[in-house]
Design a protein around this motif. Structure first.
Motif, PDB file in Angstrom:
ATOM      1  N   ALA A  83       0.835  -1.215   0.000  1.00  0.00           N
ATOM      2  CA  ALA A  83       0.000   0.000   0.000  1.00  0.00           C
ATOM      3  C   ALA A  83       0.858   1.248   0.000  1.00  0.00           C
ATOM      4  N   LEU A  84       1.936   1.235   0.775  1.00  0.00           N
ATOM      5  CA  LEU A  84       2.792   2.423   0.851  1.00  0.00           C
ATOM      6  C   LEU A  84       3.564   2.622  -0.452  1.00  0.00           C
ATOM      7  N   ARG A  85       4.021   1.530  -1.043  1.00  0.00           N
ATOM      8  CA  ARG A  85       4.715   1.631  -2.327  1.00  0.00           C
ATOM      9  C   ARG A  85       3.787   2.219  -3.401  1.00  0.00           C
ATOM     10  N   ASP A  86       2.557   1.748  -3.433  1.00  0.00           N
ATOM     11  CA  ASP A  86       1.585   2.268  -4.401  1.00  0.00           C
ATOM     12  C   ASP A  86       1.281   3.744  -4.128  1.00  0.00           C
ATOM     13  N   SER A  87       1.169   4.096  -2.855  1.00  0.00           N
ATOM     14  CA  SER A  87       0.886   5.484  -2.511  1.00  0.00           C
ATOM     15  C   SER A  87       2.025   6.403  -2.947  1.00  0.00           C
ATOM     16  N   VAL A  88       3.261   6.006  -2.686  1.00  0.00           N
ATOM     17  CA  VAL A  88       4.406   6.824  -3.098  1.00  0.00           C
ATOM     18  C   VAL A  88       4.437   6.977  -4.610  1.00  0.00           C
ATOM     19  N   GLU A  89       4.170   5.894  -5.324  1.00  0.00           N
ATOM     20  CA  GLU A  89       4.149   5.982  -6.790  1.00  0.00           C
ATOM     21  C   GLU A  89       3.102   6.989  -7.257  1.00  0.00           C
ATOM     22  N   LYS A  90       1.906   6.947  -6.673  1.00  0.00           N
ATOM     23  CA  LYS A  90       0.853   7.891  -7.050  1.00  0.00           C
ATOM     24  C   LYS A  90       1.233   9.322  -6.663  1.00  0.00           C
ATOM     25  N   HIS A  91       1.886   9.470  -5.504  1.00  0.00           N
ATOM     26  CA  HIS A  91       2.276  10.806  -5.045  1.00  0.00           C
ATOM     27  C   HIS A  91       3.430  11.385  -5.855  1.00  0.00           C
ATOM     28  N   MET A  92       4.077  10.572  -6.669  1.00  0.00           N
ATOM     29  CA  MET A  92       5.145  11.064  -7.537  1.00  0.00           C
ATOM     30  C   MET A  92       4.610  11.653  -8.834  1.00  0.00           C
ATOM     31  N   ARG A  93       3.302  11.544  -9.075  1.00  0.00           N
ATOM     32  CA  ARG A  93       2.727  12.070 -10.316  1.00  0.00           C
ATOM     33  C   ARG A  93       2.823  13.592 -10.339  1.00  0.00           C
ATOM     34  N   ALA A  94       3.557  14.114 -11.291  1.00  0.00           N
ATOM     35  CA  ALA A  94       3.729  15.568 -11.405  1.00  0.00           C
ATOM     36  C   ALA A  94       4.429  15.863 -12.727  1.00  0.00           C
ATOM     37  N   ASP A  95       4.249  17.083 -13.195  1.00  0.00           N
ATOM     38  CA  ASP A  95       4.957  17.543 -14.386  1.00  0.00           C
ATOM     39  C   ASP A  95       6.146  18.424 -14.006  1.00  0.00           C
ATOM     40  N   VAL A  96       6.556  18.333 -12.747  1.00  0.00           N
ATOM     41  CA  VAL A  96       7.706  19.076 -12.237  1.00  0.00           C
ATOM     42  C   VAL A  96       8.568  18.125 -11.404  1.00  0.00           C
ATOM     43  N   THR A 136       5.567  25.029   4.158  1.00  0.00           N
ATOM     44  CA  THR A 136       6.078  24.732   2.818  1.00  0.00           C
ATOM     45  C   THR A 136       5.472  25.682   1.787  1.00  0.00           C
ATOM     46  N   MET A 137       4.180  25.983   1.916  1.00  0.00           N
ATOM     47  CA  MET A 137       3.565  26.924   0.978  1.00  0.00           C
ATOM     48  C   MET A 137       4.121  28.337   1.142  1.00  0.00           C
ATOM     49  N   ALA A 138       4.631  28.665   2.327  1.00  0.00           N
ATOM     50  CA  ALA A 138       5.312  29.958   2.511  1.00  0.00           C
ATOM     51  C   ALA A 138       6.473  30.099   1.533  1.00  0.00           C
ATOM     52  N   ASN A 139       7.015  28.961   1.127  1.00  0.00           N
ATOM     53  CA  ASN A 139       8.124  28.946   0.179  1.00  0.00           C
ATOM     54  C   ASN A 139       7.704  28.478  -1.209  1.00  0.00           C
ATOM     55  N   SER A 140       6.396  28.519  -1.471  1.00  0.00           N
ATOM     56  CA  SER A 140       5.860  28.093  -2.775  1.00  0.00           C
ATOM     57  C   SER A 140       6.321  26.677  -3.117  1.00  0.00           C
ATOM     58  N   LEU A 141       6.316  25.830  -2.112  1.00  0.00           N
ATOM     59  CA  LEU A 141       6.726  24.433  -2.253  1.00  0.00           C
ATOM     60  C   LEU A 141       5.549  23.544  -1.877  1.00  0.00           C
ATOM     61  N   GLU A 142       5.239  22.569  -2.726  1.00  0.00           N
ATOM     62  CA  GLU A 142       4.152  21.650  -2.425  1.00  0.00           C
ATOM     63  C   GLU A 142       4.694  20.460  -1.643  1.00  0.00           C
ATOM     64  N   LEU A 143       4.070  20.176  -0.496  1.00  0.00           N
ATOM     65  CA  LEU A 143       4.435  19.020   0.308  1.00  0.00           C
ATOM     66  C   LEU A 143       3.354  17.956   0.189  1.00  0.00           C
ATOM     67  N   ARG A 144       3.766  16.732  -0.085  1.00  0.00           N
ATOM     68  CA  ARG A 144       2.849  15.607  -0.216  1.00  0.00           C
ATOM     69  C   ARG A 144       3.147  14.565   0.858  1.00  0.00           C
ATOM     70  N   VAL A 145       2.123  13.940   1.370  1.00  0.00           N
ATOM     71  CA  VAL A 145       2.253  13.052   2.530  1.00  0.00           C
ATOM     72  C   VAL A 145       1.691  11.664   2.197  1.00  0.00           C
ATOM     73  N   PRO A 146       2.505  10.780   1.642  1.00  0.00           N
ATOM     74  CA  PRO A 146       2.005   9.466   1.199  1.00  0.00           C
ATOM     75  C   PRO A 146       1.426   8.585   2.293  1.00  0.00           C
ATOM     76  N   PHE A 147       1.833   8.775   3.552  1.00  0.00           N
ATOM     77  CA  PHE A 147       1.215   7.979   4.615  1.00  0.00           C
ATOM     78  C   PHE A 147      -0.269   8.316   4.760  1.00  0.00           C
ATOM     79  N   LEU A 148      -0.625   9.571   4.533  1.00  0.00           N
ATOM     80  CA  LEU A 148      -2.018   9.997   4.694  1.00  0.00           C
ATOM     81  C   LEU A 148      -2.768   9.824   3.379  1.00  0.00           C
ATOM     82  N   ASP A 149      -2.878   8.593   3.012  1.00  0.00           N
ATOM     83  CA  ASP A 149      -3.540   8.162   1.785  1.00  0.00           C
ATOM     84  C   ASP A 149      -4.642   7.204   2.183  1.00  0.00           C
TER      85      ASP A 149
END
Length: 640
Positions: free
Chosen positions: A253-266, A498-511
């Motif tokens: 489940a965690l491996r799948d979550s990390v893979e999904k959380h890696m989806r980005a065009d940046v 993180t948004m103070a620095n215009s940085l997106e933070l993603r949390v794969p455990f909270l999936d």
């Protein structure tokens, strides 16, 4: 990842408030420096600031969408990421819906058209969004299951205002000549708990839509919310021959979550401290990105840095590693800026190193993964062992237990066994506030002379405990922390800093798929073999380097106790107390006395002092308007 605001007018006069929304929108430019815009019709005004992550050239917001016969029926603003948007798009296209973009935003509004309010049951991600239905004249608001993304609102005679940031509502209220007083009950809750519990804010009438909730608002009416997600820990015992299958399901489940959380065009990087949580995420992320960058922070003081362990972990998993060391001077200088970004104070010293590591990361990436949520889902806090250590007290009749509690009060402070007797004499509902309590009621009255005994942590915790009566003791503590510490401290600082620095933070455990596995772990596999998060550690044996696998939790530790007693921050703290115009709130003489007691080694008041000092800085910015947070306008590349 973005920020939005809006006004649903009570009298169909939205055009009068367009300039108000436009004036407030720049206050959250840090959430979306890449693009911004407003939209309005007769009833509503929407504003949006975009940080472009997916479908960079398109998916602009506010987003108009509708079926063929009414192509502009809905208006969407959305903050967050939907990680299963590709799969949802295919499902909705199969149902006959058409798409004009390739991003995740359009999936939400198309899903709302197809499923109605139950669209949230299909979303896998972090989000807060607003959809205006021009046909039914209804505004639909929603927030993700765990409260990763924020959503504030205020209903006034002019209508309902809503925003990703409270400061935007304050700015709009000021332009509209609406008075917003401080909420004394929320202040007491903050001082008691070190954060402002949902749905409160420190300003009267400004509230937050709670995690796992949706709401519907009609012109001229108040917000009506409903809860669509309530975590339940179903913890039936697992036979010994089934344990490995459970560990494997956690890893999958965690491996799948990390893979999904890696989806980005940046570019996506990862925070890395010295513990299992961030190391597990980074190690899994490295399997999907061979060029992964990892980031950590720390201090020069021995014992308060995870830098060496994180560097060893980075070498073990093969990531390119970047380090930021924070000095006491940098720490103090950044505090006003951080309080401005927070909207309401959070008395967590780790906010500051998080700010600096986020600032450093944003020079290299636009998205980072992090390990928040693992402790609440998998049983990671050391205090979760307490029900086991106090189990013998459960067999003692209540009158005798109370007698032991009275005995503990006459024992000398620091005497071995005093705390055990005191805590063992109380029920869990009495003794466990969550991870954050810094004052008992006597200490609270010392600094807050007006504190009321009926305004205490039980306002917050009693309803949550009532829901968990059927759970085992460890699960009850997890359940409480998910509704208090997680969404009040952990996720507030993760989003805001993180948004103070215009940085997106993603949390794969909270999936939601990870939670579906975590909720079935029995407490015997959470607190076991002398460690916490036992099942997670077993699941990560082949993923996390051995030097981290059983290391105790530290996070980004801060030497606050030493700094407040020494030359680093004592003078700064004393000046903050003396200059603060909070005499109607705090007994400032008592606070300064606590500071001197701390310096002289009479008592460790560091957590209590930091709670008060953080509030005083916040008050100086938002109420007194005496402190200038010195917010910098920073321009980052759109795509890195």
């Amino acid at each position: 990842m973005c920020g939005f605001l809006g006004i649903l007018t009570a009298h169909g006069n939205a055009e009068e408030f367009v300039s108000t929304a436009q004036s407030a929108l720049p206050m959250m430019r840090h959430r979306g420096p890449d693009d911004s815009g407003t939209w309005h019709d007769q009833d509503t005004v929407f504003g949006f600031a975009r940080l472009s992550i997916i479908d960079i050239e398109h998916s602009h917001q506010p987003l108009l969408w509708g079926p063929t016969d009414n192509p502009e029926r809905y208006l969407l603003t959305f903050n967050g990421e939907i990680y299963n948007y590709v799969e949802l798009r295919e499902e909705l296209q199969a149902a006959g819906l058409e798409f004009k973009t390739s991003g995740d935003s359009e999936t939400i509004v198309a899903g709302f058209h197809h499923w109605g309010e139950k669209v949230v049951d299909h979303l896998r991600g972090m989000y807060a969004f607003a959809i205006w239905d021009s046909e039914t004249k209804e505004l639909f608001l929603a927030r993700d299951r765990f409260g990763i993304k924020p959503l504030y609102f205020a209903t006034t005679s002019a209508g309902t205002m809503f925003s990703s940031e409270k400061k935007c509502l304050l700015a709009m209220a000021e332009l509209m000549n609406l008075g917003l007083d401080l909420d004394r009950r929320a202040i007491e809750h903050y001082v008691d708990l070190q954060y402002v519990p949902e749905p409160e804010s420190l300003h009267s009438h400004i509230r937050r839509l709670e995690s796992g909730c949706t709401a519907v608002v009609r012109p001229g009416e108040t917000v009506t919310s409903r809860r669509y997600f309530r975590p339940q820990f179903h913890t039936s015992p697992v036979p010994a021959d089934k344990e490995q299958a459970l560990f494997d399901s956690i890893a999958d489940a965690l491996r799948d979550s990390v893979e999904k959380h890696m989806r980005a065009d940046v570019t996506v990087g990862s925070f890395l401290s010295g513990g299992i949580d961030s190391t597990a995420i980074a190690a899994l992320a490295k399997t999907f990105n061979p060029n992964l960058l990892t980031f950590t922070t720390g201090f020069e003081r021995e014992g308060y840095s995870e830098i060496d362990v994180a560097a060893e972990s980075a070498e073990a998993i093969g990531s390119e590693h970047i380090v930021k060391v924070v000095s006491p001077e940098e720490y103090a200088e950044a505090i006003p800026r951080i309080m401005w970004y927070l909207d309401d104070p959070v008395a967590d010293p780790s906010l500051v190193p998080l700010y600096f590591v986020a600032q450093e990361a944003r020079k290299h990436v636009k998205v980072v993964l992090s390990g928040e949520g693992a402790d609440e889902l998998f049983g990671g806090y050391t205090i979760y062992k307490e029900p086991l250590s106090l189990a013998p007290f459960e067999k003692i009749p209540d009158p005798l237990r109370r007698g032991l509690g009275k005995l503990s009060t006459v024992l000398p402070q620091g005497m071995k066994g005093k705390s055990l007797l005191e805590r063992g004499s109380m029920s869990m509902e009495e003794r466990y506030y969550g991870n954050a309590r810094s004052f008992n009621f006597h200490q609270l009255q010392r600094v807050l002379p007006w504190a009321k005994k009926e305004w205490d942590h039980r306002d917050v915790t009693a309803p949550i405990y009532a829901e968990s009566a059927h759970m085992d003791p460890v699960a009850r503590m997890q359940h409480l922390d998910m509704f208090t510490w997680l969404r009040g401290d952990i996720l507030v600082k993760a989003d805001k800093i993180t948004m103070a620095n215009s940085l997106e933070l993603r949390v794969p455990f909270l999936d939601k798929e990870v939670f579906n596995v975590a909720e079935s772990i029995p407490y015997q596999l959470k607190i076991s073999h002398g460690t916490t998060k036992y099942a997670l550690r077993k699941a990560m044996e082949q993923i996390v380097p051995p030097h981290v696998l059983h290391r105790r939790k530290l996070g980004f530790p801060v030497p606050m106790r030493h700094w407040l007693a020494g030359d680093e921050l004592f003078g700064w703290a004393q000046d903050t107390i003396r200059e603060s115009q909070t005499e109607d709130i705090f007994n400032k003489a008592a606070v300064e006395e606590m500071l001197k007691e701390h310096r002289d080694g009479v008592s460790d008041h560091s957590r209590r002092l930091w709670t008060v000092l953080a509030f005083m800085i916040w008050h100086g910015i938002f109420v007194e308007k005496r402190i200038n947070p010195a917010i910098e306008e920073r321009d980052y590349p759109v795509n890195i």
